[in-house]
Design a protein around this motif. Structure first.
Motif, PDB file in Angstrom:
ATOM      1  N   LYS A 274       1.141  -0.891   7.073  1.00  0.00           N
ATOM      2  CA  LYS A 274       1.525  -1.385   5.915  1.00  0.00           C
ATOM      3  C   LYS A 274       0.744  -2.660   5.996  1.00  0.00           C
ATOM      4  CE  LYS A 274       6.993  -1.457   6.516  1.00  0.00           C
ATOM      5  NZ  LYS A 274       7.401  -2.479   7.333  1.00  0.00           N
ATOM      6  N   LYS A 275      -0.100  -2.853   7.068  1.00  0.00           N
ATOM      7  CA  LYS A 275      -1.404  -4.068   6.588  1.00  0.00           C
ATOM      8  C   LYS A 275      -2.645  -3.674   6.457  1.00  0.00           C
ATOM      9  CE  LYS A 275       0.475  -7.109  10.553  1.00  0.00           C
ATOM     10  NZ  LYS A 275       0.067  -7.387  11.524  1.00  0.00           N
ATOM     11  N   GLY A 276      -2.488  -1.925   5.999  1.00  0.00           N
ATOM     12  CA  GLY A 276      -3.629  -1.240   5.094  1.00  0.00           C
ATOM     13  C   GLY A 276      -5.173  -0.464   6.085  1.00  0.00           C
ATOM     14  N   VAL A 277      -4.378  -0.121   7.371  1.00  0.00           N
ATOM     15  CA  VAL A 277      -5.064   0.277   7.667  1.00  0.00           C
ATOM     16  C   VAL A 277      -4.739   1.973   7.764  1.00  0.00           C
ATOM     17  CG1 VAL A 277      -5.892   0.773  10.759  1.00  0.00           C
ATOM     18  CG2 VAL A 277      -5.226  -1.033   9.383  1.00  0.00           C
ATOM     19  N   ILE A 278      -6.388   2.328   7.632  1.00  0.00           N
ATOM     20  CA  ILE A 278      -6.221   4.059   7.129  1.00  0.00           C
ATOM     21  C   ILE A 278      -7.186   4.693   8.337  1.00  0.00           C
ATOM     22  CG2 ILE A 278      -7.518   6.238   6.224  1.00  0.00           C
ATOM     23  CD1 ILE A 278      -7.391   3.471   3.552  1.00  0.00           C
ATOM     24  N   LYS A 279      -6.271   5.326   8.957  1.00  0.00           N
ATOM     25  CA  LYS A 279      -6.459   6.258  10.345  1.00  0.00           C
ATOM     26  C   LYS A 279      -6.649   8.008   9.245  1.00  0.00           C
ATOM     27  CE  LYS A 279      -5.694   7.835  14.212  1.00  0.00           C
ATOM     28  NZ  LYS A 279      -5.719   8.298  15.200  1.00  0.00           N
TER      29      LYS A 279
ATOM     30  N   TYR B  39       0.703  -1.332  -0.025  1.00  0.00           N
ATOM     31  CA  TYR B  39       0.306  -0.196   0.194  1.00  0.00           C
ATOM     32  C   TYR B  39       0.703   1.571   0.075  1.00  0.00           C
ATOM     33  CZ  TYR B  39      -3.552  -3.115   1.662  1.00  0.00           C
ATOM     34  OH  TYR B  39      -4.289  -4.441   2.260  1.00  0.00           O
ATOM     35  N   LYS B  40       0.793   2.161  -1.242  1.00  0.00           N
ATOM     36  CA  LYS B  40       1.532   3.471  -0.404  1.00  0.00           C
ATOM     37  C   LYS B  40      -0.178   4.404  -0.958  1.00  0.00           C
ATOM     38  CE  LYS B  40       6.400   2.164  -2.356  1.00  0.00           C
ATOM     39  NZ  LYS B  40       6.619   2.796  -3.091  1.00  0.00           N
ATOM     40  N   VAL B  41       0.771   5.577   0.341  1.00  0.00           N
ATOM     41  CA  VAL B  41      -0.713   7.111  -0.335  1.00  0.00           C
ATOM     42  C   VAL B  41       0.076   8.288  -1.183  1.00  0.00           C
ATOM     43  CG1 VAL B  41      -1.282   8.863   0.670  1.00  0.00           C
ATOM     44  CG2 VAL B  41      -1.250   6.500   2.249  1.00  0.00           C
TER      45      VAL B  41
ATOM     46  N   GLY C 190      -9.936  16.004   3.561  1.00  0.00           N
ATOM     47  CA  GLY C 190      -9.452  16.889   2.567  1.00  0.00           C
ATOM     48  C   GLY C 190      -9.526  15.450   1.694  1.00  0.00           C
ATOM     49  N   LYS C 191      -8.410  14.965  -0.154  1.00  0.00           N
ATOM     50  CA  LYS C 191      -8.838  13.538  -0.152  1.00  0.00           C
ATOM     51  C   LYS C 191      -7.183  13.100  -0.888  1.00  0.00           C
ATOM     52  CE  LYS C 191     -12.191  15.889  -3.265  1.00  0.00           C
ATOM     53  NZ  LYS C 191     -13.365  15.727  -4.571  1.00  0.00           N
ATOM     54  N   ALA C 192      -7.596  11.987  -0.527  1.00  0.00           N
ATOM     55  CA  ALA C 192      -6.352  10.578  -1.253  1.00  0.00           C
ATOM     56  C   ALA C 192      -6.318   9.682  -1.437  1.00  0.00           C
ATOM     57  CB  ALA C 192      -5.558  10.351   0.902  1.00  0.00           C
ATOM     58  N   THR C 193      -5.415   9.530  -2.798  1.00  0.00           N
ATOM     59  CA  THR C 193      -5.333   8.391  -2.862  1.00  0.00           C
ATOM     60  C   THR C 193      -4.399   7.393  -2.599  1.00  0.00           C
ATOM     61  OG1 THR C 193      -6.433   9.273  -5.025  1.00  0.00           O
ATOM     62  CG2 THR C 193      -5.363   7.503  -5.728  1.00  0.00           C
ATOM     63  N   VAL C 194      -5.348   5.297  -2.485  1.00  0.00           N
ATOM     64  CA  VAL C 194      -4.655   4.680  -1.889  1.00  0.00           C
ATOM     65  C   VAL C 194      -3.937   3.495  -3.271  1.00  0.00           C
ATOM     66  CG1 VAL C 194      -3.899   3.057  -0.910  1.00  0.00           C
ATOM     67  CG2 VAL C 194      -4.908   4.526   0.587  1.00  0.00           C
ATOM     68  N   LYS C 195      -2.727   3.615  -3.322  1.00  0.00           N
ATOM     69  CA  LYS C 195      -2.206   2.279  -4.451  1.00  0.00           C
ATOM     70  C   LYS C 195      -2.352   1.276  -4.167  1.00  0.00           C
ATOM     71  CE  LYS C 195      -0.527   5.960  -7.696  1.00  0.00           C
ATOM     72  NZ  LYS C 195       1.013   6.804  -8.327  1.00  0.00           N
ATOM     73  N   VAL C 196      -2.691   0.142  -4.407  1.00  0.00           N
ATOM     74  CA  VAL C 196      -1.976  -1.383  -4.430  1.00  0.00           C
ATOM     75  C   VAL C 196      -1.827  -1.527  -4.793  1.00  0.00           C
ATOM     76  CG1 VAL C 196      -3.733  -3.266  -3.054  1.00  0.00           C
ATOM     77  CG2 VAL C 196      -4.323  -0.779  -2.952  1.00  0.00           C
ATOM     78  N   LYS C 197      -0.525  -2.399  -4.879  1.00  0.00           N
ATOM     79  CA  LYS C 197       0.135  -2.992  -6.553  1.00  0.00           C
ATOM     80  C   LYS C 197       0.624  -4.065  -5.257  1.00  0.00           C
ATOM     81  CE  LYS C 197       2.997   0.260  -7.566  1.00  0.00           C
ATOM     82  NZ  LYS C 197       4.444   0.815  -8.270  1.00  0.00           N
TER      83      LYS C 197
ATOM     84  N   GLY D 294      -1.799  13.267  -0.034  1.00  0.00           N
ATOM     85  CA  GLY D 294      -2.684  12.028   0.925  1.00  0.00           C
ATOM     86  C   GLY D 294      -2.203  11.780   1.977  1.00  0.00           C
ATOM     87  N   LYS D 295      -0.681  12.144   2.060  1.00  0.00           N
ATOM     88  CA  LYS D 295       0.121  11.625   3.775  1.00  0.00           C
ATOM     89  C   LYS D 295      -0.591  13.277   4.871  1.00  0.00           C
ATOM     90  CE  LYS D 295       3.695   9.518   1.375  1.00  0.00           C
ATOM     91  NZ  LYS D 295       5.397   9.394   1.660  1.00  0.00           N
ATOM     92  N   SER D 296      -0.276  14.314   4.178  1.00  0.00           N
ATOM     93  CA  SER D 296      -1.431  14.740   5.139  1.00  0.00           C
ATOM     94  C   SER D 296      -3.003  14.722   5.696  1.00  0.00           C
ATOM     95  CB  SER D 296      -0.658  16.342   4.973  1.00  0.00           C
ATOM     96  OG  SER D 296      -1.800  16.761   4.246  1.00  0.00           O
ATOM     97  N   VAL D 297      -3.189  14.004   4.899  1.00  0.00           N
ATOM     98  CA  VAL D 297      -4.768  13.769   5.042  1.00  0.00           C
ATOM     99  C   VAL D 297      -4.668  12.591   6.042  1.00  0.00           C
ATOM    100  CG1 VAL D 297      -7.129  13.705   3.746  1.00  0.00           C
ATOM    101  CG2 VAL D 297      -6.163  14.806   3.183  1.00  0.00           C
ATOM    102  N   ILE D 298      -4.236  11.643   5.302  1.00  0.00           N
ATOM    103  CA  ILE D 298      -4.748  10.019   6.493  1.00  0.00           C
ATOM    104  C   ILE D 298      -3.331   9.332   6.994  1.00  0.00           C
ATOM    105  CG2 ILE D 298      -6.949   9.470   4.864  1.00  0.00           C
ATOM    106  CD1 ILE D 298      -4.686   7.176   3.075  1.00  0.00           C
ATOM    107  N   LYS D 299      -3.286   8.151   7.736  1.00  0.00           N
ATOM    108  CA  LYS D 299      -2.138   7.674   8.239  1.00  0.00           C
ATOM    109  C   LYS D 299      -2.424   6.558   7.512  1.00  0.00           C
ATOM    110  CE  LYS D 299       0.995   6.514  12.282  1.00  0.00           C
ATOM    111  NZ  LYS D 299       0.858   6.304  13.253  1.00  0.00           N
ATOM    112  N   LEU D 300      -1.350   5.736   6.747  1.00  0.00           N
ATOM    113  CA  LEU D 300      -1.070   4.288   6.350  1.00  0.00           C
ATOM    114  C   LEU D 300      -0.217   3.386   7.092  1.00  0.00           C
ATOM    115  CD1 LEU D 300      -3.054   2.405   3.655  1.00  0.00           C
ATOM    116  CD2 LEU D 300      -1.523   3.074   2.520  1.00  0.00           C
TER     117      LEU D 300
END
Length: 142
Positions: free
Chosen positions: A89-94, A75-77, A99-106, A81-87
């Motif tokens: 390694k296990k995929g938990v978003i806080k 998972y990567k933000v 604001g808005k953020a995009t999480v990329k999943v590879k 989005g780094k100022s909007v959410i905290k992510l």
């Protein structure tokens, strides 16, 4: 000969184990294993997540194609989005701020396979508590 091991030049197996053996020829002297297929498509549990500041949400891999591919992902933000959410390694978003953020999943098995999850964070809605209506108090007259 359904075991994993070292195949000698005479076609005999040494150091056999319980894993399946995939062998094209018995005269090469190498070790053979069946490789897990690479991921070709990732489906997440949500494509868009709406949160309020302070809330948490766990992203999960719903399914992966082919089904025998490993479900391990990274998972990567995005930078904004780094100022909007905290992510984690296990995929938990806080949600940290509005604001808005995009999480990329590879996929770990195939870096070319990826998907995005959009996260929208709003202010926490506080509902005001009101006193019961229709109650009138009258002070006694002296």
């Amino acid at each position: 000969m359904g075991s994993l091991g070292i195949v000698t030049t005479r076609g005999r197996v040494k150091k056999a184990s319980s894993k399946p053996l995939f062998c094209g020829s018995f005269n090469t002297g190498g070790v053979y294993t069946a490789a897990a297929p690479k991921a070709k498509k990732i489906v997440m549990n949500k494509k868009r997540v709406n949160l309020e500041v302070g809330q948490k949400f766990k992203l999960k891999v719903k399914k992966i194609r082919p089904s025998k591919a490993k479900k391990k992902v990274v998972y990567k933000v995005n930078k904004k989005g780094k100022s909007v959410i905290k992510l984690t390694k296990k995929g938990v978003i806080k949600a940290l701020a509005v604001g808005k953020a995009t999480v990329k999943v590879k996929a770990k098995s195939n870096k070319k396979v990826k998907t995005k999850v959009k996260v929208i964070v709003r202010e926490t809605v506080v509902t005001p508590t009101t006193a019961p209506t229709g109650v009138i108090t009258v002070a006694p007259s002296v």
